[in-house]
Design an enzyme around this catalytic site. Structure first.
Site, PDB file in Angstrom:
ATOM      1  N   GLU A   1       0.827  -1.222   0.000  1.00 18.98           N
ATOM      2  CA  GLU A   1       0.000   0.000   0.000  1.00 18.98           C
ATOM      3  C   GLU A   1       0.853   1.260   0.000  1.00 18.98           C
ATOM      4  OE1 GLU A   1      -2.989   1.234  -0.357  1.00 18.98           O
ATOM      5  OE2 GLU A   1      -3.827  -0.728  -0.780  1.00 18.98           O
TER       6      GLU A   1
HETATM    7  C1  LIG Z   1       2.682  -9.704   0.856  1.00 15.14           C
HETATM    8  C2  LIG Z   1       2.390  -8.667  -0.190  1.00 15.14           C
HETATM    9  C3  LIG Z   1       1.087  -8.454  -0.596  1.00 15.14           C
HETATM   10  C4  LIG Z   1       0.815  -7.552  -1.630  1.00 15.14           C
HETATM   11  N1  LIG Z   1      -0.455  -7.443  -2.110  1.00 15.14           N
HETATM   12  C5  LIG Z   1      -0.678  -6.741  -3.248  1.00 15.14           C
HETATM   13  C6  LIG Z   1      -1.949  -6.755  -3.900  1.00 15.14           C
HETATM   14  O1  LIG Z   1      -2.892  -7.391  -3.432  1.00 15.14           O
HETATM   15  N2  LIG Z   1      -2.095  -6.067  -5.052  1.00 15.14           N
HETATM   16  C7  LIG Z   1      -1.069  -5.359  -5.592  1.00 15.14           C
HETATM   17  O2  LIG Z   1      -1.271  -4.763  -6.644  1.00 15.14           O
HETATM   18  N3  LIG Z   1       0.148  -5.309  -5.017  1.00 15.14           N
HETATM   19  C8  LIG Z   1       0.363  -5.977  -3.851  1.00 15.14           C
HETATM   20  N4  LIG Z   1       1.602  -5.952  -3.252  1.00 15.14           N
HETATM   21  C9  LIG Z   1       2.680  -5.220  -3.898  1.00 15.14           C
HETATM   22  C10 LIG Z   1       3.169  -4.038  -3.105  1.00 15.14           C
HETATM   23  O3  LIG Z   1       2.246  -3.005  -3.180  1.00 15.14           O
HETATM   24  C11 LIG Z   1       4.551  -3.682  -3.685  1.00 15.14           C
HETATM   25  O4  LIG Z   1       5.460  -4.648  -3.199  1.00 15.14           O
HETATM   26  C12 LIG Z   1       4.999  -2.290  -3.313  1.00 15.14           C
HETATM   27  O5  LIG Z   1       4.222  -1.345  -3.976  1.00 15.14           O
HETATM   28  C13 LIG Z   1       6.473  -2.052  -3.644  1.00 15.14           C
HETATM   29  O6  LIG Z   1       6.760  -2.424  -4.965  1.00 15.14           O
HETATM   30  P1  LIG Z   1       8.031  -3.360  -5.266  1.00 15.14           P
HETATM   31  O7  LIG Z   1       7.897  -4.559  -4.422  1.00 15.14           O
HETATM   32  O8  LIG Z   1       8.098  -3.539  -6.718  1.00 15.14           O
HETATM   33  O9  LIG Z   1       9.258  -2.542  -4.732  1.00 15.14           O
HETATM   34  P2  LIG Z   1       9.977  -1.309  -5.489  1.00 15.14           P
HETATM   35  O10 LIG Z   1       8.967  -0.372  -6.007  1.00 15.14           O
HETATM   36  O11 LIG Z   1      10.991  -1.855  -6.422  1.00 15.14           O
HETATM   37  O12 LIG Z   1      10.710  -0.628  -4.263  1.00 15.14           O
HETATM   38  C14 LIG Z   1      11.916  -1.138  -3.683  1.00 15.14           C
HETATM   39  C15 LIG Z   1      12.476  -0.083  -2.732  1.00 15.14           C
HETATM   40  O13 LIG Z   1      12.796   1.099  -3.464  1.00 15.14           O
HETATM   41  C16 LIG Z   1      12.116   2.223  -2.934  1.00 15.14           C
HETATM   42  N5  LIG Z   1      11.707   3.105  -3.999  1.00 15.14           N
HETATM   43  C17 LIG Z   1      11.084   2.778  -5.158  1.00 15.14           C
HETATM   44  N6  LIG Z   1      10.835   3.870  -5.886  1.00 15.14           N
HETATM   45  C18 LIG Z   1      11.282   4.917  -5.177  1.00 15.14           C
HETATM   46  C19 LIG Z   1      11.276   6.317  -5.385  1.00 15.14           C
HETATM   47  N7  LIG Z   1      10.761   6.866  -6.470  1.00 15.14           N
HETATM   48  N8  LIG Z   1      11.824   7.117  -4.425  1.00 15.14           N
HETATM   49  C20 LIG Z   1      12.340   6.580  -3.305  1.00 15.14           C
HETATM   50  N9  LIG Z   1      12.362   5.262  -3.057  1.00 15.14           N
HETATM   51  C21 LIG Z   1      11.830   4.438  -3.970  1.00 15.14           C
HETATM   52  C22 LIG Z   1      10.927   1.662  -2.183  1.00 15.14           C
HETATM   53  O14 LIG Z   1      10.484   2.541  -1.150  1.00 15.14           O
HETATM   54  C23 LIG Z   1      11.468   0.349  -1.656  1.00 15.14           C
HETATM   55  O15 LIG Z   1      12.127   0.556  -0.440  1.00 15.14           O
HETATM   56  C24 LIG Z   1       1.877  -6.805  -2.193  1.00 15.14           C
HETATM   57  C25 LIG Z   1       3.184  -6.998  -1.723  1.00 15.14           C
HETATM   58  C26 LIG Z   1       3.449  -7.921  -0.761  1.00 15.14           C
HETATM   59  C27 LIG Z   1       4.891  -8.136  -0.322  1.00 15.14           C
END
Ligand SMILES: Cc1cc2nc3c(=O)[nH]c(=O)nc-3n(C[C@H](O)[C@H](O)[C@H](O)COP(=O)(O)OP(=O)(O)OC[C@H]3O[C@@H](n4cnc5c(N)ncnc54)[C@H](O)[C@@H]3O)c2cc1C
Length: 610
Positions: free
Chosen positions: A458
């Protein structure tokens, strides 16, 4: 130890929720009906959720190649929850809802989050169906939303992709019109979707007859190219099983396939999935491509999703809070029973004396009081925000608009503050248990693992911080921040009249000024890269200031209702307030200098220097 007295105090004495039935929408309600809902939720959580929290952790979902298998306890809990009517608690009477205030709905759901967060209480299903009630056509509401509210079907939110998490503008799932007459489908303009969605919670299971996926995808332009950025994103209903206009399953499986389950650190009672849309595993009418029905206007998909964000984020904050409280209660019980060590008197320790229970050691009390201050404070914050949601929906136009703007500013805190500090509370709960806390024989390590998710989904911690400092405190010329400052100053003025709280009131006023000054200093040269480089320390200081305000306001209410009797609950609330002002609020002096100075230490470090 029970959650109920704390909840009752916050709802009825602090927030005055008893007065909500004077509003037309809630006219059929009273304190009795609110209590009946809370009683039911408390009972189902106690009987169907809490006893199985460890089981759903150890028996994680598995895929046998055909079906995803979940423990029977999860099926039973899901059925009991759906039967309680909580999925449609806030909906209108005429569609079978209870027209319950969101504040009471969120309080009822708190019991489930505390008993077993990962069995879940249909947060995704309710969010999905609420979105359709706002943006769907009459038939989409009838067919999809109503079947979700009844518990017959469940819902998901499919935003993330393997390469697009925080940056949703980079989603590449495609949606193309499904043949001639695609626009005339009664269920909505019909498209075929292809792409992969990662991390989808509850994306596959057999708890319900059907799963309604809400999917973000891009409609290519006339050259077949995807529009860059969020402007190109549209929203689609993609049911796992195809249905007719009466909501009956047609017997056709849609082209949505489970590519695999993710094996998580915690929160294991809910499946987490990688879904392939339209790869041809289940061709529909002889053709690959998942059938999806457009919701709202093309290119407006993210706006539709944003409609749900406040409540979804309060839901995440509440989940983090309840996991924190679960750990607090467990460690408090443990500390009252565990004998270890002896009291330190003026002459040191006397080995001839019997051992004391660890709750008698000052450092253990510190860890317990920290948990209380974090978690009960977070609960108050979440309920305050929930009450703002009700104000937004049922208040006078002016009050509703203020509530809307306050929610804009407070939502990043409501989501992130408990995610960070109630997780810290879980760590302290482990510490109180000593070595036992580090084993699976006690529940506290699971609470920590379950809670660790909340800083990630989220909107990650970093993304929430950027949203707060980069958008929320600036929007509408800073009016949201001014409104919040007005409310904080009101509490300060009242607390100054109370000798026991006057020093805290002065400390809060100073903290508020400091946060305001830091906001201006961060943006002094208008360079977003510099301003936002230290957005997380800013959010931490902002959050601690908000929580100090919440505690001071709660303390005022506690004293007013106590009328000098010094009941244990009042003494506890005043102590938690004092703890927060003495041990926590001073931390903002450590966080804000890097914000004010736009400190480049992290931002400017070249990669090779790491
Ligand atoms: C158990 C679980 C349940 C989930 N359920 C759902 C779901 O039901 N539906 C759904 O759509 N998604 C879901 N998600 C996805 C979740 O919303 C994403 O994991 C989250 O948005 C982060 O995306 P990412 O994992 O690709 O990490 P990334 O976006 O790659 O981020 C990795 C790190 O980089 C940082 N970062 C990235 N971009 C920036 C920026 N511009 N500036 C500063 N820092 C940055 C982040 O803060 C983080 O620390 C779920 C995730 C998990 C683990």
């Amino acid at each position: 130890m029970s959650l109920r007295p704390t909840l009752d105090f916050l709802l009825y004495q602090w927030l005055g929720v008893e007065s909500l039935p004077s509003r037309e929408r809630f006219a059929d309600h009273s304190r009795e009906t609110f209590d009946a809902v809370l009683d039911t939720c408390e009972r189902i959580a106690r009987e169907k959720y809490a006893p199985f929290n460890r089981l759903v952790d150890t028996q994680e979902p598995h895929f046998d190649g055909e079906r995803v298998i979940l423990p029977q306890a999860t099926h039973d809990a899901h059925k009991a929850y759906a039967d309680s009517g909580m999925l449609s608690a806030a909906q209108d009477h005429d569609i079978g809802g209870m027209q319950l205030p969101y504040t009471v709905e969120a309080s009822g759901n708190a019991f489930f989050a505390m008993a077993s967060v990962s069995i879940g209480s249909g947060m995704l299903t309710t969010g999905n169906a609420n979105l359709l009630m706002k943006h769907g056509t009459a038939l989409q509401k009838q067919v999809f939303a109503l079947n979700e509210f009844s518990g017959r079907w469940s819902g998901t939110m499919c935003l993330s992709e393997p390469q697009a998490g925080s940056s949703l503008s980079d989603v590449v799932t495609r949606a193309v019109p499904d043949g001639e007459g695609f626009e005339a489908d009664p269920l909505g303009p019909r498209y075929r979707l292809t792409g992969n969605k990662m991390w989808i919670s509850a994306g596959e299971h057999e708890l319900t007859e059907n799963i309604v996926h809400l999917v973000l995808a891009k409609i290519p332009d006339e050259n077949g190219k995807l529009i860059a950025g969020t402007r190109g994103i549209s929203l689609f209903i993609v049911p796992k099983q195809l249905v007719d206009t009466e909501g009956r399953l047609t017997g056709e499986r849609n082209d949505v396939a489970l590519a695999g389950l993710n094996h998580k650190c915690g929160w294991r009672g809910t499946t987490n999935t990688l879904l392939n849309f339209g790869e041809g595993k289940y061709p529909v009418r002889g053709q690959a491509g998942a059938v999806g029905y457009l919701v709202g206007q093309p290119g407006r998909g993210l706006q539709c999703m944003f409609h749900m964000m406040n409540e979804a984020r309060i839901g995440v904050g509440m989940a983090a809070t309840m996991l924190g409280l679960a750990g607090y209660h467990a460690s408090l019980d443990y500390a009252k029973q565990r004998p270890q060590g002896r009291a330190v008197g003026p002459a040191g320790k006397d080995p001839a004396q019997p051992q004391v229970r660890i709750i008698e050691h000052a450092d253990v009390k510190r860890m317990l009081l920290a948990q209380k201050a974090y978690c009960e404070g977070a609960l108050a914050l979440e309920l305050y925000c929930a009450r703002l949601v009700d104000e937004q929906h049922t208040g006078t136009p002016e009050a509703a608009d203020d509530a809307r703007l306050l929610l804009e500013v407070l939502t990043p805190i409501a989501k992130s503050w408990p995610s960070e500090w109630c997780l810290e509370a879980n760590s302290l709960a482990i510490q109180v248990h000593g070595g036992y806390g580090y084993t699976r024989d006690f529940p506290v390590e699971q609470y920590w693992r379950d809670n660790r998710l909340n800083m990630i989904h989220e909107g990650t911690h970093g993304i929430q911080a950027t949203d707060l400092l980069g958008r929320k405190v600036l929007m509408e010329e800073g009016r949201g921040l001014q409104l919040l400052a007005g409310r904080i100053n009101d509490t300060v003025s009242r607390a100054l009249q109370q000798p026991a709280l006057a020093a805290h009131a002065n400390a809060l006023a100073a903290a508020l000024q400091r946060v305001g000054a830091a906001t201006r200093a961060a943006w002094a040269n208008g360079n977003p890269a510099e301003a936002l480089a230290n957005a997380v320390p800013y959010m931490q200081a902002f959050g601690h200031t908000v929580l100090a305000w919440i505690w001071l306001d709660v303390a005022l209410s506690a004293l007013a209702h106590d009328a000098g009797q010094a009941q244990a609950a009042t003494v506890g609330r005043i102590a938690a307030t004092r703890y927060f002002f003495h041990y926590e609020l001073p931390k903002i002096a450590g966080w804000l200098p890097v914000v004010e100075g736009r400190d480049p230490t992290c931002a400017e470090l070249p990669e090779e220097a790491f």
